[in-house]
Write an enzyme that holds these catalytic residues in place. Structure first.
Site, PDB file in Angstrom:
ATOM      1  CB  CYS A  86      -0.984  -0.046   1.156  1.00  0.00           C
ATOM      2  SG  CYS A  86      -2.388   1.085   0.979  1.00  0.00           S
ATOM      3  CG  HIS A 203      -3.402  -3.682   3.501  1.00  0.00           C
ATOM      4  ND1 HIS A 203      -2.312  -3.086   4.080  1.00  0.00           N
ATOM      5  CD2 HIS A 203      -4.099  -2.691   2.906  1.00  0.00           C
ATOM      6  CE1 HIS A 203      -2.345  -1.785   3.861  1.00  0.00           C
ATOM      7  NE2 HIS A 203      -3.415  -1.519   3.146  1.00  0.00           N
ATOM      8  CD  GLU A 205      -0.567  -5.841   5.577  1.00  0.00           C
ATOM      9  OE1 GLU A 205      -0.775  -4.623   5.678  1.00  0.00           O
ATOM     10  OE2 GLU A 205      -0.420  -6.417   4.468  1.00  0.00           O
TER      11      GLU A 205
END
Length: 230
Positions: A86, A203, A205
């Site tokens: 990002c 994302h 994660e």
């Protein structure tokens, strides 16, 4: 293997990234303040998401000139691994470590929702735990995720196999509806010329544990762990 997460003023995803790395690598990463320039002993550097310097000027433009970025560039030149997610992807393009730029989303609105990504190749240190063509879910949260580059650069990225992920629907097909931010050729992530630097907008994660809502993003970190953790 040691991982470091670079922390800039305004970044707010470093803890999410630390949780993902520790979960998959079995050891906590080092948090690197943006004024630090000694990155000795680190194999993987991560530039996380957020709003570095409040996204003033252009997203990532000010962070690209932070003292740490000279060391990040040197790390990349030595063949070290770098992951930018990002805002981290935006910083990598602003610093010249990846080509192209991230512009305002096509609809001029901040997007906060899940999307689907297709893995374009599975022979890199970031993607070995996926199969080429596999589709996975990932959260997106950005206002400037519209990847753009000139036609020659886009053709080069395609020809050299440097497109990492594309925005697709749940069946793996590209479409205007699936490409919510309007990125050129539905590109969601790209590699450097040696495939050791990866930038992507969504994302992964945030999906590494069932308690977080799923494990769709975990293969990225498991791939890195399999390659780099001794």
């Amino acid at each position: 293997m040691r991982a470091g997460i670079v922390v800039f003023p305004g970044i707010n995803r470093e803890r999410d990234m630390a949780i993902a790395i520790e979960s998959c690598f079995g050891q906590a990463p080092r948090l690197v303040w943006h004024h630090e320039t000694d990155l000795a002993g680190l194999d993987l550097l991560v530039l996380p998401g957020g709003f570095s310097y409040g996204d003033y000027l252009r997203c990532g433009a000010m962070a690209a000139h932070s003292p740490v970025m000279g060391a990040v560039a040197a790390h990349a030149r030595r063949g070290g691994y770098v992951l930018g997610v990002c805002n981290g992807f935006q910083i990598l393009t602003e610093a010249g470590l990846l080509p192209g730029a991230l512009l305002r989303n096509a609809g001029l609105r901040f997007l906060s929702m899940d999307c689907f990504l297709r893995v374009e190749r599975a022979d890199t240190v970031f993607t070995s735990r996926w199969a080429a063509g596999e589709v996975f879910r990932a959260p997106m949260a950005h206002g400037d995720g519209n990847y753009t580059a000139d036609a020659d650069t886009l053709d080069r990225l395609e020809g050299e196999g440097r497109v990492a992920f594309r925005y697709v629907d749940a069946d793996g097909k590209t479409s205007a509806a699936a490409n919510l931010n309007g990125s050129a050729r539905a590109i969601a992530g790209i590699y450097s010329d040696n495939a050791r630097v990866l930038g992507l907008m969504p994302h992964p994660e945030d999906l590494v544990d069932p308690l977080l809502g799923g494990v769709d993003g975990r293969p990225l970190f498991d791939s890195l762990a399999a390659a780099l953790v001794a």
